[in-house]
Design an enzyme around this catalytic site. Structure first.
Site, PDB file in Angstrom:
ATOM      1  CD  GLU A   1      72.602   3.270  21.075  1.00 18.79           C
ATOM      2  OE1 GLU A   1      72.561   2.176  20.494  1.00 18.79           O
ATOM      3  OE2 GLU A   1      71.960   3.513  22.120  1.00 18.79           O
ATOM      4  CD  GLU A   2      69.610   3.713  24.693  1.00 17.05           C
ATOM      5  OE1 GLU A   2      68.785   3.192  23.915  1.00 17.05           O
ATOM      6  OE2 GLU A   2      70.321   3.056  25.469  1.00 17.05           O
TER       7      GLU A   2
ATOM      8  CD  GLU B   1      75.190  -0.136  23.047  1.00 23.16           C
ATOM      9  OE1 GLU B   1      74.603  -0.539  24.073  1.00 23.16           O
ATOM     10  OE2 GLU B   1      74.914   0.937  22.498  1.00 23.16           O
TER      11      GLU B   1
ATOM     12  CG  HIS C   1      74.840   5.326  24.115  1.00 26.10           C
ATOM     13  ND1 HIS C   1      73.890   5.398  25.117  1.00 26.10           N
ATOM     14  CD2 HIS C   1      74.963   4.007  23.824  1.00 26.10           C
ATOM     15  CE1 HIS C   1      73.465   4.175  25.410  1.00 26.10           C
ATOM     16  NE2 HIS C   1      74.103   3.314  24.636  1.00 26.10           N
TER      17      HIS C   1
ATOM     18  CG  ASP D   1      71.853   8.801  24.227  1.00 23.35           C
ATOM     19  OD1 ASP D   1      72.962   8.280  24.023  1.00 23.35           O
ATOM     20  OD2 ASP D   1      70.831   8.530  23.552  1.00 23.35           O
TER      21      ASP D   1
ATOM     22  CG  HIS E   1      66.560   0.004  27.758  1.00 27.37           C
ATOM     23  ND1 HIS E   1      66.103   0.179  26.468  1.00 27.37           N
ATOM     24  CD2 HIS E   1      67.823   0.475  27.747  1.00 27.37           C
ATOM     25  CE1 HIS E   1      67.055   0.723  25.723  1.00 27.37           C
ATOM     26  NE2 HIS E   1      68.113   0.913  26.493  1.00 27.37           N
TER      27      HIS E   1
ATOM     28  CG  ASP F   1      72.231   0.562  27.210  1.00 27.39           C
ATOM     29  OD1 ASP F   1      73.203   0.859  26.502  1.00 27.39           O
ATOM     30  OD2 ASP F   1      71.067   0.477  26.771  1.00 27.39           O
TER      31      ASP F   1
END
Length: 384
Positions: free
Chosen positions: A143-144, A172, A77, A79, A357, A109
């Site tokens: 995805e997020e 991932e 992903h 995003d 994150h 990520d």
């Protein structure tokens, strides 16, 4: 295998370029356009696949080179989550290199993982020209987020157009502390439930004239949390029910409210299905509150990929590059692998996820180089 200096230059610079696209979910930043041009230059047939409308419009990309077998797909992903309120030592979308690390939102990520696979594919193609089988990439922009118009929709399109792979690697960040720690070969399922209990409002001094929904809701939650769902399985830890919210909205101290609600999440192993757990929760609710309403949303079912030839080749590649034999694991949260698993065998392997994150998210340059080498080794041996 790709030369280390070449891998460093390609993977690091591509990761930095992707980070500079502020692709907060849903990604409309141009990151996928950058990748589309890059892949097309290497001979891939590229498909832009936007799904959804309005604010939910989600860009997605599918690219494939070759038509033969084996067909390997890399899924990821573009995003990212927002930078958050915590202070960053550098701009979250600058792609700064400092002290042997690349900093920025999405560094681990998972823009770093995407960059590593693209660099590995380019290195493989520079040696062989074309693959014996076929290589593809599935890249989504949500995805997020709610994951409604991303991987799940692209997979439907892939199935309709004859693009389902034999094996998929999801990039991932699977390693807890260092490269080579872990390959994910499955995930627990996840279901979210909202329970609403109606009562009869009244004065707290006259409880006989009311029906307190909070008391009924507490009885329900007590019954749900008191029962162990299972003891786990050889591949999965025990299923877990967690109450995530209890809401009444009552600001008065002398009023019995008319309604109370709670939110519950269950992470479950392959002894259960989302439907069976939703049925159990509804049964418990009816015992204590016959008029209770239960809404459920299954984010994904539990799944596991058998440790077959492809997983073995991936583990071998990890061990050759890092010197560590990765553990095969099913823990953690959900990922888009839950959608892929409905179509083909899938495993997850990427970077170290310790900073994902967080403020100052980063990836070590040596880890980017190692991941590129792992993907390259895996491609070489799978396509041999």
């Amino acid at each position: 295998m790709a030369d280390a200096m070449s891998s460093l230059s390609v993977a690091v610079e591509l990761a930095r370029a992707l980070i500079r696209n502020a692709s907060v979910t849903p990604d409309r930043s141009g990151a996928q356009g950058l990748l589309a041009d890059r892949l097309a230059a290497s001979g891939f047939e590229v498909f832009a696949l936007p799904f959804g409308e309005g604010e939910a419009l989600t860009p997605n990309l599918f690219a494939r080179l070759g038509r033969g077998a084996p067909h390997l797909c890399f899924a990821g992903h573009t995003d990212v989550v927002p930078p958050g309120d915590a202070a960053w030592s550098t701009g979250p979308f600058d792609g700064t290199v400092r002290d042997g690390r690349v900093y920025g939102r999405g560094a681990c990520d998972m823009k770093g993982g995407i960059a590593a696979f693209v660099a590995a594919a380019e290195a493989y193609l520079s040696r062989h020209g074309t693959p014996r089988g076929s290589i593809s990439l599935l890249l989504t922009g949500d995805e997020e987020g709610p994951a409604r118009f991303g991987t799940v929709k692209v997979l439907e399109w892939m199935a309709a157009h004859g693009h389902i792979p034999d094996f998929c690697v999801v990039g991932e960040p699977t390693n807890p502390t260092c490269m080579g720690d872990m390959i994910k070969v499955g995930r627990r399922g996840s279901i979210n439930l909202r329970i609403e209990v109606e009562g009869v409002q009244g004065h707290v001094a006259y409880p006989d004239r009311a029906d307190n929904p909070v008391h009924r809701l507490l009885a329900i939650l007590g019954a749900l949390t008191a029962r162990p769902l299972d003891d786990g399985t050889p591949w999965f830890q025990p299923s877990s029910l967690q109450v995530t919210s209890v809401d009444v909205g009552n600001t008065a101290t002398n009023v019995i409210p008319s309604c109370a609600s709670a939110a519950v999440n269950i992470r479950f192993n392959d002894l259960h299905t989302g439907a069976s757990l939703a049925g159990w929760v509804e049964t418990v609710c009816r015992q204590y509150a016959p008029r209770a309403r239960v809404e459920s949303r299954i984010s994904g079912e539990a799944f596991r990929t058998e440790a077959g030839a492809e997983v073995g080749l991936l583990a071998d590649a990890v061990e050759r590059v890092t010197g560590r034999r990765p553990a095969l694991d099913t823990g953690g949260g959900t990922s888009d692998a839950r959608f892929v698993a409905q179509y083909c065998a899938v495993a997850e392997f990427g970077l170290v996820g310790a900073s994902m994150h967080k403020a100052d998210e980063h990836v070590a340059i040596e880890d980017l180089v190692a991941l590129t080498a792992i993907y390259d080794d895996f491609l070489e041996r799978l396509m041999a």
